[in-house]
Scaffold this active site. Sequence first.
Site: not given
Length: 382
Positions: A273, A249, A134, A200
Amino acid sequence: MNKTVHYIIGDGIGPEVFAAARPVIDAAVAKAYGDSRKLTWKELLAGEKAFKETGNYLPQETLDTLAQAELAMKGPLGTPVGGGIRSLNVTMRQVLDLYACIRPIKYFQGIESPVKRPDLVDMIVFRENTEDVYAGIEWASGSDEAKRLIEFLRSLGKNVDETAGVGIKPMTPMGSKRLIKKAIEHAIAQRKPSVTIVHKGNIMKFTEGAFRAWGYEMAAEEFAAEVMTEAQAKEGMTKPVLLNDRIADAMFQEVLIRPQQYSVIATTNLNGDYLSDALAAQVGGLGLAPGVNMSEKLAFYEATHGTAPTIAGMDKANPGSLVLCGAMMLDHLGWFEAAKSIHDAMDKAISAKTVTVDLASQIPGSKTLGCTAFGELLQKNL
Ligand code: NAI
């Protein structure tokens, strides 16, 4: 105890939801503490109202006051169309270094949800707000900048296709640690059982993986007395807060399958987000959710919905998001009794099926109230 809250009334439905919500927050404080605690509200100009009065959508005076403030609350602000004006929300976030975006997610009985046990969800997401993909560092496919960057990457031995668009994902030890620290401080102060770092890192080792590693490192340095890891807990250690981590995930599955095992979540900008919206959907996807953006100094509460221009001025809007922002602010101040009475009042209104039109469509057999009347009902329910 007297606390000053600076407020921006907002555009569209902002003025009406503020007019309905503020008396509820004040009444909750008065009911819990009589005259011994009080909120003093001071208005700051931004958005349409500021433009009308000063010719500027975000006056410098507003930013200067917020830079010194401890508490603030805002209604939704529309982004002025055209003229190259940046989003006021984004500008405030950057200028005031509001690095933590915090959203609690909790179910209200009676709301329609896509899962069987939405009542098991009671989480709060701490999302890093300033770094990650971002940061706005990206170039279009075929642009001169992209080509130059690809050339440079090739010189480092990375074979990137020359037609690629490229973006950069910067993440720093400082940015990661301060966010995870805020989440841990919250867990300790609010007596929450765990903090879960969501990342992640199995794929992006030096950004997402580093976020996780910096989190554990900071916790060991600064919270040794209060925080233990999963490995330490297995060895029999007992401390108030468990710090663990999950790969993003897997976490999306976990929050659906075992939501009761998770409480405070500390995560990166992009994961946060996605995860906060997924969790909001899990409990009924309401525009009722409150939120706060925080810097080291300022807690800036905001309605999470927009200006709802099609119903503005019609006394139809749901003031719930701002009301619950108030409860969140009172919890932050440690004024727990007042915060709880707001939650209970909201619970009571929704279980009695007396709601604003947006919720009425989800609750069969409900009675629809206007914005003002719903605020008055909440006051009565306190
Ligand atoms: P929106 O949230 O204003 O509206 C989406 C839908 O939800 C509409 O059908 C609206 O009527 C309904 N809705 C929203 N809040 C409601 C409430 N409190 N009670 C009852 N119904 C409600 O989102 P949209 O239409 O995408 O954006 C409109 C404007 O708001 C844009 O200018 C956008 O930039 C701004 N916006 C500002 C935000 C902020 O200041 N934090 C956040 C999101 C949008």
